[in-house]
Design a protein around this motif. Structure first.
Motif, PDB file in Angstrom:
ATOM      1  N   LEU A 214      -6.347  41.296 -18.197  1.00  0.00           N
ATOM      2  CA  LEU A 214      -5.157  40.439 -18.249  1.00  0.00           C
ATOM      3  C   LEU A 214      -5.373  39.048 -17.653  1.00  0.00           C
ATOM      4  O   LEU A 214      -4.481  38.199 -17.719  1.00  0.00           O
ATOM      5  N   LYS A 215      -6.541  38.816 -17.072  1.00  0.00           N
ATOM      6  CA  LYS A 215      -6.775  37.526 -16.402  1.00  0.00           C
ATOM      7  C   LYS A 215      -6.656  36.340 -17.355  1.00  0.00           C
ATOM      8  O   LYS A 215      -6.311  35.232 -16.939  1.00  0.00           O
ATOM      9  N   GLY A 216      -6.956  36.575 -18.643  1.00  0.00           N
ATOM     10  CA  GLY A 216      -6.874  35.493 -19.617  1.00  0.00           C
ATOM     11  C   GLY A 216      -5.460  34.989 -19.849  1.00  0.00           C
ATOM     12  O   GLY A 216      -5.264  33.930 -20.450  1.00  0.00           O
ATOM     13  N   TYR A 217      -4.456  35.755 -19.372  1.00  0.00           N
ATOM     14  CA  TYR A 217      -3.068  35.371 -19.589  1.00  0.00           C
ATOM     15  C   TYR A 217      -2.450  34.677 -18.377  1.00  0.00           C
ATOM     16  O   TYR A 217      -1.272  34.295 -18.415  1.00  0.00           O
ATOM     17  N   ILE A 218      -3.205  34.520 -17.291  1.00  0.00           N
ATOM     18  CA  ILE A 218      -2.650  33.925 -16.070  1.00  0.00           C
ATOM     19  C   ILE A 218      -2.167  32.504 -16.317  1.00  0.00           C
ATOM     20  O   ILE A 218      -1.044  32.132 -15.951  1.00  0.00           O
TER      21      ILE A 218
ATOM     22  N   SER B 195      -5.703  34.602 -27.230  1.00  0.00           N
ATOM     23  CA  SER B 195      -6.192  35.644 -26.324  1.00  0.00           C
ATOM     24  C   SER B 195      -6.158  37.018 -26.989  1.00  0.00           C
ATOM     25  O   SER B 195      -7.078  37.815 -26.851  1.00  0.00           O
TER      26      SER B 195
ATOM     27  N   ALA C 239       1.994  36.378 -13.220  1.00  0.00           N
ATOM     28  CA  ALA C 239       0.698  35.702 -13.142  1.00  0.00           C
ATOM     29  C   ALA C 239      -0.127  36.250 -11.976  1.00  0.00           C
ATOM     30  O   ALA C 239      -1.334  36.477 -12.095  1.00  0.00           O
TER      31      ALA C 239
ATOM     32  N   PHE D 211      -1.321  39.746 -12.901  1.00  0.00           N
ATOM     33  CA  PHE D 211      -2.395  39.739 -13.900  1.00  0.00           C
ATOM     34  C   PHE D 211      -3.752  39.498 -13.262  1.00  0.00           C
ATOM     35  O   PHE D 211      -4.784  39.929 -13.790  1.00  0.00           O
ATOM     36  N   SER D 212      -3.779  38.797 -12.133  1.00  0.00           N
ATOM     37  CA  SER D 212      -5.056  38.479 -11.486  1.00  0.00           C
ATOM     38  C   SER D 212      -5.788  39.722 -11.010  1.00  0.00           C
ATOM     39  O   SER D 212      -6.995  39.688 -10.758  1.00  0.00           O
ATOM     40  N   GLY D 213      -5.077  40.827 -10.898  1.00  0.00           N
ATOM     41  CA  GLY D 213      -5.702  42.059 -10.425  1.00  0.00           C
ATOM     42  C   GLY D 213      -6.301  42.910 -11.527  1.00  0.00           C
ATOM     43  O   GLY D 213      -6.888  43.965 -11.248  1.00  0.00           O
ATOM     44  N   TYR D 214      -6.177  42.460 -12.785  1.00  0.00           N
ATOM     45  CA  TYR D 214      -6.684  43.236 -13.917  1.00  0.00           C
ATOM     46  C   TYR D 214      -7.566  42.349 -14.790  1.00  0.00           C
ATOM     47  O   TYR D 214      -7.110  41.325 -15.300  1.00  0.00           O
ATOM     48  N   GLU D 215      -8.805  42.742 -14.961  1.00  0.00           N
ATOM     49  CA  GLU D 215      -9.775  41.942 -15.711  1.00  0.00           C
ATOM     50  C   GLU D 215      -9.286  41.649 -17.123  1.00  0.00           C
ATOM     51  O   GLU D 215      -9.438  40.543 -17.633  1.00  0.00           O
TER      52      GLU D 215
END
Length: 337
Positions: free
Chosen positions: A18-22, A311, A9, A12-16
């Motif tokens: 993947l942010k939807g999966y946090i 997502s 999690a 994922f915050s570092g990739y635009e």
């Protein structure tokens, strides 16, 4: 496992992209925690944590009400076809699929009834987010969610009596009142709050999505802890059935929308509205019936899986441009032929 999901999690915050999966990844971390250490999420100081479920649902619904106004329902008058098609598809497709899967599952009656319950529930706020990401009709999505949610106190108990009566005893009037307390009253208060304070509630609009996510996450963790033993026995089967339920909702929702000649943008909206249900509300209903550890399992599994598939679908449609009006007409004609 707990650490792995927590680290994922954070990564994922570092990739635009993947942010939807946090949120979903954090839910998996919480579920892992509940599976390994269930006692911490069943009772604290003599207070059973399942008692938090209905108040959390009411807070989420209040937040939904504060973000709405009577103007949101103008779409029913302006574009009735899309709203009617979306609500009818949602109230017909998912309950029937749920009923068929429950009968084929071979699961204990109360757990099977949970599959029907998630199908008989309306869509939730998550569907609105996915509709936005999928370049679908966001206004239509919000309207369908709102109307289906307001119809839920009357439609969900009747559908449950009809489709799940063979699995568990359903008291229609009692279930109606429970859903009214969870939906109508909080949303009504939210609408009144928004009407009286207006722009002064903008801070609340920013805070409520975070509160809602935290609330849904806690609900899933508490249900997982309460139904841990059942999940260990039938978890794999339940995950497969719930995934089939979710995917068929997308597929049949989209197909129905195209069949009644809805444009691509609206068809995407209806597919998402049908496939993504309000697992939190379904959990609250199961809790009000005193069956959170059995009937509440399917909604608890449905929530995280729905966010993953939603997502992925939204990301796919986001990259796929919508055809122009003329191209849509040709495409619809070809599909019908």
């Amino acid at each position: 496992m707990i650490g792995m999901f927590a680290v994922l999690a954070f990564a994922f915050s570092g990739y635009e992209v993947l942010k939807g999966y946090i949120f979903t990844t954090m839910v998996f971390a919480g579920v892992s925690l509940a599976m390994f250490y269930p006692n911490y999420f069943i009772e604290v100081g003599g207070f059973k944590l399942t008692g938090l479920i209905i108040p959390l649902i009411q807070i989420i619904m209040f937040g939904m009400g504060t973000s709405m106004s009577l103007k949101d329902f103008a779409a029913v008058v302006k574009t009735p076809k899309g709203v009617v098609a979306g609500v009818v598809a949602q109230l017909a497709i998912m309950p029937i699929i749920g009923y068929l899967l429950a009968n084929l599952s071979g699961l204990p009656p109360e757990i099977a009834a949970g599959i029907v319950l998630i199908g008989c529930s309306p869509s939730g706020v998550a569907s609105n987010v996915m509709a936005y990401l999928a370049n679908a009709n966001l206004a239509l999505s919000i309207t369908i969610t709102s109307i289906a949610t307001l119809l839920a106190p009357f439609v969900t108990p009747l559908l449950m009596k009809l489709l799940a009566g063979e699995f568990v005893e359903i008291d229609v009037l009692s279930m109606m009142w429970s859903i009214v307390k969870m939906i109508i009253l909080p949303i009504g208060l939210g609408l009144l709050f928004n009407k009286l304070l207006g722009k002064k509630t903008q801070w609340l609009d920013k805070a409520m999505p975070l509160v809602s996510m935290a609330g849904i996450g806690l609900i899933i963790v508490v249900i997982t802890a309460a139904g841990r033993d059942s999940l260990l026995d039938i978890g794999g089967v339940l995950i497969v059935l719930v995934l089939i339920h979710n995917l068929f909702g997308y597929f049949l929702g989209y197909g129905f929308a195209r069949l009644v000649r809805m444009p691509e943008r609206d068809a995407r909206t209806i597919a998402i509205e049908v496939g993504m249900q309000n697992g939190g509300l379904a959990s609250g209903i199961a809790n009000s019936l005193g069956k959170i550890a059995t009937m509440g399992l399917a909604p608890a599994v449905f929530g995280p899986l729905m966010n993953i598939t939603g997502s992925i679908l939204a990301s796919y449609w986001h990259k796929k441009p919508i055809a122009s009006s003329g191209e849509r007409d040709v495409e619809i004609t070809e599909n019908i032929e």
